[in-house]
Design a protein around this motif. Sequence first.
Motif, PDB file in Angstrom:
ATOM      1  N   ASN A   5     -18.731  -5.427  66.053  1.00 41.83           N
ATOM      2  CA  ASN A   5     -19.016  -6.052  64.769  1.00 41.83           C
ATOM      3  C   ASN A   5     -17.744  -6.158  63.941  1.00 41.83           C
ATOM      4  O   ASN A   5     -16.964  -5.216  63.874  1.00 41.83           O
ATOM      5  CB  ASN A   5     -20.052  -5.234  63.991  1.00 41.83           C
ATOM      6  CG  ASN A   5     -21.381  -5.204  64.701  1.00 41.83           C
ATOM      7  OD1 ASN A   5     -21.831  -6.209  65.232  1.00 41.83           O
ATOM      8  ND2 ASN A   5     -22.006  -4.046  64.721  1.00 41.83           N
ATOM      9  N   PRO A   7     -15.256  -6.144  60.721  1.00 40.39           N
ATOM     10  CA  PRO A   7     -15.229  -5.260  59.551  1.00 40.39           C
ATOM     11  C   PRO A   7     -15.783  -5.974  58.326  1.00 40.39           C
ATOM     12  O   PRO A   7     -15.829  -7.206  58.258  1.00 40.39           O
ATOM     13  CB  PRO A   7     -13.745  -4.937  59.388  1.00 40.39           C
ATOM     14  CG  PRO A   7     -13.038  -6.054  60.052  1.00 40.39           C
ATOM     15  CD  PRO A   7     -13.933  -6.533  61.160  1.00 40.39           C
ATOM     16  N   ASP A   8     -16.208  -5.190  57.371  1.00 35.03           N
ATOM     17  CA  ASP A   8     -16.752  -5.718  56.120  1.00 35.03           C
ATOM     18  C   ASP A   8     -15.614  -6.233  55.251  1.00 35.03           C
ATOM     19  O   ASP A   8     -14.706  -5.495  54.894  1.00 35.03           O
ATOM     20  CB  ASP A   8     -17.511  -4.606  55.396  1.00 35.03           C
ATOM     21  CG  ASP A   8     -18.178  -5.089  54.121  1.00 35.03           C
ATOM     22  OD1 ASP A   8     -18.153  -6.293  53.840  1.00 35.03           O
ATOM     23  OD2 ASP A   8     -18.734  -4.236  53.410  1.00 35.03           O
ATOM     24  N   TRP A   9     -15.663  -7.493  54.912  1.00 36.47           N
ATOM     25  CA  TRP A   9     -14.613  -8.092  54.095  1.00 36.47           C
ATOM     26  C   TRP A   9     -15.070  -8.292  52.655  1.00 36.47           C
ATOM     27  O   TRP A   9     -14.361  -8.890  51.852  1.00 36.47           O
ATOM     28  CB  TRP A   9     -14.141  -9.403  54.718  1.00 36.47           C
ATOM     29  CG  TRP A   9     -15.112 -10.542  54.562  1.00 36.47           C
ATOM     30  CD1 TRP A   9     -16.313 -10.671  55.170  1.00 36.47           C
ATOM     31  CD2 TRP A   9     -14.947 -11.681  53.735  1.00 36.47           C
ATOM     32  NE1 TRP A   9     -16.911 -11.836  54.778  1.00 36.47           N
ATOM     33  CE2 TRP A   9     -16.094 -12.475  53.891  1.00 36.47           C
ATOM     34  CE3 TRP A   9     -13.946 -12.118  52.876  1.00 36.47           C
ATOM     35  CZ2 TRP A   9     -16.274 -13.685  53.225  1.00 36.47           C
ATOM     36  CZ3 TRP A   9     -14.127 -13.327  52.215  1.00 36.47           C
ATOM     37  CH2 TRP A   9     -15.275 -14.094  52.383  1.00 36.47           C
ATOM     38  N   SER A  10     -16.223  -7.762  52.299  1.00 41.75           N
ATOM     39  CA  SER A  10     -16.785  -8.001  50.966  1.00 41.75           C
ATOM     40  C   SER A  10     -15.910  -7.439  49.847  1.00 41.75           C
ATOM     41  O   SER A  10     -15.831  -8.038  48.771  1.00 41.75           O
ATOM     42  CB  SER A  10     -18.208  -7.458  50.863  1.00 41.75           C
ATOM     43  OG  SER A  10     -18.230  -6.068  51.078  1.00 41.75           O
ATOM     44  N   ALA A  11     -15.237  -6.311  50.060  1.00 41.66           N
ATOM     45  CA  ALA A  11     -14.362  -5.761  49.015  1.00 41.66           C
ATOM     46  C   ALA A  11     -13.181  -6.700  48.753  1.00 41.66           C
ATOM     47  O   ALA A  11     -12.821  -6.952  47.602  1.00 41.66           O
ATOM     48  CB  ALA A  11     -13.863  -4.374  49.403  1.00 41.66           C
ATOM     49  N   ARG A  13     -13.119  -9.946  49.345  1.00 39.30           N
ATOM     50  CA  ARG A  13     -13.665 -11.155  48.714  1.00 39.30           C
ATOM     51  C   ARG A  13     -13.955 -10.907  47.236  1.00 39.30           C
ATOM     52  O   ARG A  13     -13.627 -11.735  46.382  1.00 39.30           O
ATOM     53  CB  ARG A  13     -14.939 -11.602  49.418  1.00 39.30           C
ATOM     54  CG  ARG A  13     -15.533 -12.872  48.776  1.00 39.30           C
ATOM     55  CD  ARG A  13     -16.863 -13.248  49.380  1.00 39.30           C
ATOM     56  NE  ARG A  13     -17.796 -12.159  49.201  1.00 39.30           N
ATOM     57  CZ  ARG A  13     -18.746 -11.839  50.062  1.00 39.30           C
ATOM     58  NH1 ARG A  13     -18.876 -12.510  51.182  1.00 39.30           N
ATOM     59  NH2 ARG A  13     -19.564 -10.849  49.814  1.00 39.30           N
ATOM     60  N   HIS A  38     -11.639 -15.543  54.332  1.00 40.77           N
ATOM     61  CA  HIS A  38     -12.566 -15.163  55.395  1.00 40.77           C
ATOM     62  C   HIS A  38     -12.019 -15.554  56.764  1.00 40.77           C
ATOM     63  O   HIS A  38     -12.061 -14.763  57.707  1.00 40.77           O
ATOM     64  CB  HIS A  38     -13.936 -15.805  55.170  1.00 40.77           C
ATOM     65  CG  HIS A  38     -14.910 -15.451  56.244  1.00 40.77           C
ATOM     66  ND1 HIS A  38     -15.109 -16.247  57.342  1.00 40.77           N
ATOM     67  CD2 HIS A  38     -15.703 -14.369  56.404  1.00 40.77           C
ATOM     68  CE1 HIS A  38     -16.004 -15.680  58.135  1.00 40.77           C
ATOM     69  NE2 HIS A  38     -16.379 -14.545  57.593  1.00 40.77           N
ATOM     70  N   PHE A  42     -11.027 -12.725  59.448  1.00 37.88           N
ATOM     71  CA  PHE A  42     -11.790 -12.653  60.696  1.00 37.88           C
ATOM     72  C   PHE A  42     -10.872 -12.835  61.904  1.00 37.88           C
ATOM     73  O   PHE A  42     -11.013 -12.144  62.911  1.00 37.88           O
ATOM     74  CB  PHE A  42     -12.913 -13.695  60.707  1.00 37.88           C
ATOM     75  CG  PHE A  42     -13.795 -13.587  61.913  1.00 37.88           C
ATOM     76  CD1 PHE A  42     -14.738 -12.580  62.008  1.00 37.88           C
ATOM     77  CD2 PHE A  42     -13.662 -14.475  62.965  1.00 37.88           C
ATOM     78  CE1 PHE A  42     -15.543 -12.459  63.127  1.00 37.88           C
ATOM     79  CE2 PHE A  42     -14.457 -14.371  64.092  1.00 37.88           C
ATOM     80  CZ  PHE A  42     -15.412 -13.363  64.172  1.00 37.88           C
ATOM     81  N   TRP A  45      -9.078  -9.688  62.805  1.00 41.58           N
ATOM     82  CA  TRP A  45      -9.932  -8.759  63.550  1.00 41.58           C
ATOM     83  C   TRP A  45     -10.155  -9.254  64.983  1.00 41.58           C
ATOM     84  O   TRP A  45      -9.959  -8.510  65.942  1.00 41.58           O
ATOM     85  CB  TRP A  45     -11.283  -8.600  62.851  1.00 41.58           C
ATOM     86  CG  TRP A  45     -12.279  -7.880  63.695  1.00 41.58           C
ATOM     87  CD1 TRP A  45     -12.316  -6.536  63.939  1.00 41.58           C
ATOM     88  CD2 TRP A  45     -13.338  -8.455  64.456  1.00 41.58           C
ATOM     89  NE1 TRP A  45     -13.357  -6.247  64.802  1.00 41.58           N
ATOM     90  CE2 TRP A  45     -13.997  -7.408  65.131  1.00 41.58           C
ATOM     91  CE3 TRP A  45     -13.801  -9.759  64.624  1.00 41.58           C
ATOM     92  CZ2 TRP A  45     -15.094  -7.632  65.953  1.00 41.58           C
ATOM     93  CZ3 TRP A  45     -14.890  -9.973  65.449  1.00 41.58           C
ATOM     94  CH2 TRP A  45     -15.520  -8.921  66.098  1.00 41.58           C
ATOM     95  N   ALA A  52      -9.358  -3.012  60.978  1.00 45.34           N
ATOM     96  CA  ALA A  52      -9.467  -3.167  59.526  1.00 45.34           C
ATOM     97  C   ALA A  52      -8.208  -3.870  59.014  1.00 45.34           C
ATOM     98  O   ALA A  52      -7.231  -3.221  58.659  1.00 45.34           O
ATOM     99  CB  ALA A  52      -9.640  -1.807  58.859  1.00 45.34           C
TER     100      ALA A  52
END
Length: 121
Positions: A5, A7-11, A13, A38, A42, A45, A52
């Motif tokens: 999966n 990594p979370d990129w919400s922080a 963004r 984004h 992505f 990664w 990260a």
Amino acid sequence: MRACNPPDWSAARAELSDLLTSAGWRPSVISDAELALHEVFFNAWRHGDTLAPLVVLALAGHRLRVSVSDNSPVLPEPGLPADPLAVSGRGLYLVRALTHRFGADPRKTGKVVWFELEASA
């Protein structure tokens, strides 16, 4: 072994959105910056052997520079998608179309992929 999966990129963004909103940038330009971020994040990664990716945002006057570092020494080669029916391969083309400047710089370990966007876009 690489995680399945992304990594979370919400922080990243949220930080980008907050920075540009507080600077008075238009929502449409902020959306372009978020999409470009984004894609570069992505790719770091997926292709950059980085669990990260490191994101650096720099706002100087009316110019934004976003840099994303990864561990791969392979520099991106953006171009038009080779196959219009392919399910991938358009990310860097989008980044180039949405931003004013785009590039990649080699580092001791890996590289930094960056783009610049101006508030007047």
